[in-house]
Design a protein around this motif. Structure first.
Motif, mmCIF file in Angstrom:
data_model
loop_
_atom_site.group_PDB
_atom_site.id
_atom_site.type_symbol
_atom_site.label_atom_id
_atom_site.label_comp_id
_atom_site.label_asym_id
_atom_site.label_seq_id
_atom_site.Cartn_x
_atom_site.Cartn_y
_atom_site.Cartn_z
ATOM 1 N N ASP A 1 -15.187 32.116 91.620
ATOM 2 C CA ASP A 1 -16.179 33.162 91.926
ATOM 3 C C ASP A 1 -17.571 32.539 91.788
ATOM 4 O O ASP A 1 -17.685 31.318 91.692
ATOM 5 C CB ASP A 1 -15.993 34.401 91.035
ATOM 6 C CG ASP A 1 -16.082 34.066 89.558
ATOM 7 O OD1 ASP A 1 -16.928 33.221 89.203
ATOM 8 O OD2 ASP A 1 -15.325 34.633 88.754
ATOM 9 N N HIS A 2 -18.616 33.354 91.783
ATOM 10 C CA HIS A 2 -19.968 32.776 91.816
ATOM 11 C C HIS A 2 -20.281 31.946 90.573
ATOM 12 O O HIS A 2 -21.187 31.122 90.593
ATOM 13 C CB HIS A 2 -21.025 33.872 92.040
ATOM 14 C CG HIS A 2 -21.113 34.846 90.896
ATOM 15 N ND1 HIS A 2 -20.133 35.776 90.624
ATOM 16 C CD2 HIS A 2 -22.057 35.012 89.954
ATOM 17 C CE1 HIS A 2 -20.472 36.462 89.552
ATOM 18 N NE2 HIS A 2 -21.636 36.032 89.128
ATOM 19 N N LYS A 3 -19.525 32.128 89.487
ATOM 20 C CA LYS A 3 -19.794 31.347 88.266
ATOM 21 C C LYS A 3 -18.786 30.215 88.058
ATOM 22 O O LYS A 3 -19.062 29.242 87.378
ATOM 23 C CB LYS A 3 -19.702 32.265 87.040
ATOM 24 C CG LYS A 3 -20.909 33.138 86.853
ATOM 25 C CD LYS A 3 -20.825 33.832 85.518
ATOM 26 C CE LYS A 3 -22.044 34.703 85.322
ATOM 27 N NZ LYS A 3 -21.872 35.612 84.199
#
Ligand SMILES: Cc1ncc(COP(=O)(O)O)c(C=O)c1O
Length: 370
Positions: free
Chosen positions: A274-276
């Protein structure tokens, strides 16, 4: 037959470079604490974004030495996930400290930061997180908890070479962090090997001595150290393999994607990036409540699998002595860890596998009727 892993095939593409490295060291006549080790340490520190890397004999020793640096009083408590490979827990016990097990999140299989807070006492000295299966833990809240409570943070990165959280490599969040280069790891030696990484010069200096009998000048010993040196042959091999790590991680990501898009929702699949989170897919863990039947079905159809792991640390016989009296905090119920251990099945996801082999695994799994 689609094997789960094959170390001969895994290293075959790099064999000429590896042979050259081994012969170079053999001819040099210098086997311990030499320039190959210094070179690999500098390369791995640069790769991972750390100031210092100290090569040691194994991942377990990297963890043990990380804790040993602090010389915590006997009986102090270290928070650790309940679903890890036993090495993480052993490093705590070998330092005379108490492992305090904390349950993981059922979605990520990594330690649940909310539950860390609940287990902190006046005796807690450190939090030892594990980036299991190649997926980074949720480091933001973990770093915050450690800062607020003045706790040492150690990362066990044995399964996560090159994994990133918020664009930063794992092994750059803790005060002192450990890697294993066991042959099956994403970056694997041709024998046992490990490393400690840190940005703190004092930690680096002392651990460099601790791995070498507590000494930096021959026959003068400052600390009660260990013999845990990464030898020249393994260091030279690791320098070769480090050059290929990104390619290996990328290949695994492409195989992950085949499972991610193709595999039926009948199986509980691991979460994607995911974005992290940037994962390196050391292991592809699915979960099924019919694991044994599923495993036999795959084997009957020529596909080998593994289980990581069949028995959680708190149920291991080795820890029986630590389940009573003052050590009582290892006992208790860890239903999430137990469910993961009862249902997890690792599917093939190695550099040796072609995309068509993984497509075949997906096809067979989707045809399964339990
Ligand atoms: C999560 C974890 N921690 C620690 C270790 C210990 O590494 P080693 O086998 O190199 O001692 C391993 C590897 O097996 C591991 O998977």
């Amino acid at each position: 037959m689609i094997e789960y892993e094959n170390l001969k095939l895994l290293n075959a593409p790099f064999q000429d470079e590896i042979n050259e490295a081994i012969i170079r060291v053999a001819k040099s006549g210098w086997f311990i604490l030499g320039q190959e080790l210094e070179k690999f340490e500098a390369e791995f520190a640069a790769f991972n974004g750390n100031k210092y890397c100290i090569g040691v004999a194994s991942g377990l020793d990297a963890l043990t030495l990380s804790l040993k640096y602090y010389n915590f009083s006997e009986g102090m408590e270290v928070i650790v996930p309940s679903n890890t490979y036993i090495a993480t827990v052993l490093s705590i016990i070998q330092n005379g400290l108490k492992p305090v097990l904390v349950e993981p999140s059922m979605d990520t299989y990594n330690i649940d930061p909310v539950k860390i807070k609940e287990k902190i006492t006046k005796n807690t000295c450190a939090v030892l997180v594990v980036h299991l299966y190649g997926r980074p833990c949720d480091m933001e809240p973990i770093v915050e908890i450690c800062n607020v409570n003045n706790l040492v943070l150690i990362e066990d990165c044995a399964q996560a070479h090159g994994a990133k959280y918020n664009q930063k490599n794992v092994g750059t969040f803790g005060h002192v962090n450990a890697f294993s280069f066991y042959p099956t790891k994403n970056l694997g030696a041709l024998g046992d090997a490990g490393a400690v990484v840190t940005d703190d010069p004092n930690i680096a200096d002392k651990i460099r001595k601790l791995r070498n009998y507590g000494s930096s000048v021959k026959y003068y010993n400052e600390f009660v150290g260990m013999n845990s040196r990464l030898d020249e042959i393994q260091a030279a091999i690791l320098s070769v393999k480090l050059k290929h790590l990104s390619k290996i991680n990328q290949h695994k990501k492409e195989l992950f994607q085949i499972y991610e898009t193709g595999l039926s929702s009948m199986f509980i699949k691991p979460l994607p990036d995911d974005h992290k989170i940037y994962q390196v897919h050391h292991i592809y863990p699915i979960r099924s409540f019919h694991r044994e039947k599923l495993r036999s079905y795959l084997l009957d159809n020529g596909i080998k699998t593994e289980i990581h792991y069949p028995v959680p640390p708190h149920k291991q016989r080795a820890l029986n002595d630590y389940k009573t009296g003052d050590w009582g905090r290892v006992v208790g119920s860890y239903p999430i860890a137990e469910e993961i251990h009862e249902t997890e099945l690792s599917l093939p996801i190695s550099f040796i596998h072609s995309k068509s082999e993984i497509e075949r695994v997906v096809e067979l799994l989707n045809r399964w009727q339990n």
